[in-house]
Scaffold this motif. Sequence first.
Motif, PDB file in Angstrom:
ATOM      1  N   VAL A   1       4.316   5.480  -5.516  1.00 34.43           N
ATOM      2  CA  VAL A   1       4.448   5.408  -6.981  1.00 34.43           C
ATOM      3  C   VAL A   1       3.111   4.917  -7.549  1.00 34.43           C
ATOM      4  CG1 VAL A   1       5.780   4.504  -8.923  1.00 34.43           C
ATOM      5  CG2 VAL A   1       6.879   4.808  -6.696  1.00 34.43           C
ATOM      6  N   PRO A   2       2.190   5.819  -7.856  1.00 32.32           N
ATOM      7  CA  PRO A   2       0.860   5.394  -8.333  1.00 32.32           C
ATOM      8  C   PRO A   2       0.898   4.637  -9.656  1.00 32.32           C
ATOM      9  CG  PRO A   2       0.859   7.700  -7.627  1.00 32.32           C
ATOM     10  CD  PRO A   2       2.295   7.271  -7.712  1.00 32.32           C
ATOM     11  N   GLN A   3       1.926   4.874 -10.479  1.00 34.49           N
ATOM     12  CA  GLN A   3       2.005   4.189 -11.773  1.00 34.49           C
ATOM     13  C   GLN A   3       2.426   2.730 -11.547  1.00 34.49           C
ATOM     14  OE1 GLN A   3       3.650   6.964 -11.039  1.00 34.49           O
ATOM     15  NE2 GLN A   3       2.633   8.553 -12.228  1.00 34.49           N
ATOM     16  N   ARG A   4       1.462   1.847 -11.587  1.00 36.49           N
ATOM     17  CA  ARG A   4       1.743   0.455 -11.225  1.00 36.49           C
ATOM     18  C   ARG A   4       2.666  -0.241 -12.220  1.00 36.49           C
ATOM     19  NH1 ARG A   4      -3.610  -1.893  -8.134  1.00 36.49           N
ATOM     20  NH2 ARG A   4      -3.976  -0.010  -6.897  1.00 36.49           N
TER      21      ARG A   4
ATOM     22  N   ASP B   1      -7.251  -3.944  -6.594  1.00 31.82           N
ATOM     23  CA  ASP B   1      -6.833  -3.107  -5.476  1.00 31.82           C
ATOM     24  C   ASP B   1      -5.740  -3.802  -4.695  1.00 31.82           C
ATOM     25  OD1 ASP B   1      -8.746  -1.186  -6.103  1.00 31.82           O
ATOM     26  OD2 ASP B   1     -10.296  -2.167  -4.864  1.00 31.82           O
TER      27      ASP B   1
ATOM     28  N   ARG C   1       0.835  -1.205   0.000  1.00 32.25           N
ATOM     29  CA  ARG C   1       0.000   0.000   0.000  1.00 32.25           C
ATOM     30  C   ARG C   1       0.868   1.254   0.000  1.00 32.25           C
ATOM     31  NH1 ARG C   1      -2.486  -3.530   3.582  1.00 32.25           N
ATOM     32  NH2 ARG C   1      -4.541  -4.276   2.926  1.00 32.25           N
ATOM     33  N   THR C   2       1.939   1.215   0.785  1.00 31.81           N
ATOM     34  CA  THR C   2       2.866   2.345   0.812  1.00 31.81           C
ATOM     35  C   THR C   2       3.547   2.507  -0.539  1.00 31.81           C
ATOM     36  OG1 THR C   2       3.273   1.946   3.157  1.00 31.81           O
ATOM     37  CG2 THR C   2       4.852   3.341   1.993  1.00 31.81           C
ATOM     38  N   THR C   3       3.926   1.378  -1.145  1.00 30.10           N
ATOM     39  CA  THR C   3       4.571   1.414  -2.455  1.00 30.10           C
ATOM     40  C   THR C   3       3.661   2.021  -3.504  1.00 30.10           C
ATOM     41  OG1 THR C   3       5.888  -0.556  -1.915  1.00 30.10           O
ATOM     42  CG2 THR C   3       5.648  -0.001  -4.241  1.00 30.10           C
ATOM     43  N   LEU C   4       2.396   1.618  -3.501  1.00 25.13           N
ATOM     44  CA  LEU C   4       1.451   2.127  -4.498  1.00 25.13           C
ATOM     45  C   LEU C   4       1.105   3.593  -4.248  1.00 25.13           C
ATOM     46  CD1 LEU C   4      -0.966  -0.935  -4.785  1.00 25.13           C
ATOM     47  CD2 LEU C   4       0.816  -0.235  -6.390  1.00 25.13           C
ATOM     48  N   THR C   5       1.158   4.006  -3.001  1.00 21.64           N
ATOM     49  CA  THR C   5       0.911   5.419  -2.694  1.00 21.64           C
ATOM     50  C   THR C   5       2.083   6.275  -3.171  1.00 21.64           C
ATOM     51  OG1 THR C   5      -0.415   4.825  -0.754  1.00 21.64           O
ATOM     52  CG2 THR C   5       0.433   7.077  -0.859  1.00 21.64           C
TER      53      THR C   5
ATOM     54  N   ARG D   1      -2.670  -3.794 -12.351  1.00 20.65           N
ATOM     55  CA  ARG D   1      -3.384  -2.560 -12.704  1.00 20.65           C
ATOM     56  C   ARG D   1      -4.886  -2.665 -12.382  1.00 20.65           C
ATOM     57  NH1 ARG D   1      -1.157   0.976 -16.755  1.00 20.65           N
ATOM     58  NH2 ARG D   1      -3.304   1.354 -17.391  1.00 20.65           N
TER      59      ARG D   1
END
Length: 252
Positions: free
Chosen positions: A90-93, A251, A84-88, A248
């Motif tokens: 860097v939003p570009q998955r 969730d 979750r921290t990673t996706l926050t 992508r």
Amino acid sequence: MKPALHAEWTKIRTVPSPLWLLLGTVAATVALSAGATLVVSCTSTGCGGDTTKVSLMGVHLGQALVAILAVLVISGEYSSGVIRTTLTAVPQRAAILAAKAITLTGVVTVASTVAVFGSLLAGWLILPGLDDQALSLADGPTLRAVVGSVLYLVLIALFSLGIATAVRDSATGIGVVLGLLYIVPIVSQTISDPHWQRLLQKIAPMSAGLAIQATTDLPSLPISPWAGLGVTAGWAAAALLVGGLLLRMRDA
């Protein structure tokens, strides 16, 4: 990409498990290769068989540790909630997966190169009377087997990363990867029909990819060396594509 790469490099070098798995890959590969060459029977006329392939036998074991490392690179984040921290951050998955793939490729390439060259050196030191081109990088087939073995281990890492991205669970990811690598070749040996047996050997990621290690009797192989490595590359590309699409769509 630059922040994502920096983050992935920080993760992989500050957590102890990747280092131990990389060291284990080198140790296991060289140890099994040395053990395989120790049991080769040599005479005054030579050792017979494919000494290069025997000297690189440890890749069969080393790939398991590479696969485990690759699975943990992303599934460990899901189990700990760090994803979750990673996706926050860097939003570009797609960038996240690409950064993980690039970082993983770099560290696995280094470890695989040490492991493969160490295995070849062990074979050269153990096998007596190899004063010809055998186990020499000046020999074209031997060089192809060595370089191909390094590429094979990198492809197994990328294949495992793609599978782990798709399933998001460490145990499941490791089970799927190791099952495809080790169980499929065993199943192929139980098939009585030579046509289907040979076909399965052509499409399985391990049996096809490790054809790159063969330096003798090439016409008898189910698939040619570079074509076999291409099959493994196809598995890796497909796994990364599916994993990237699911990353992508779902969730965290």
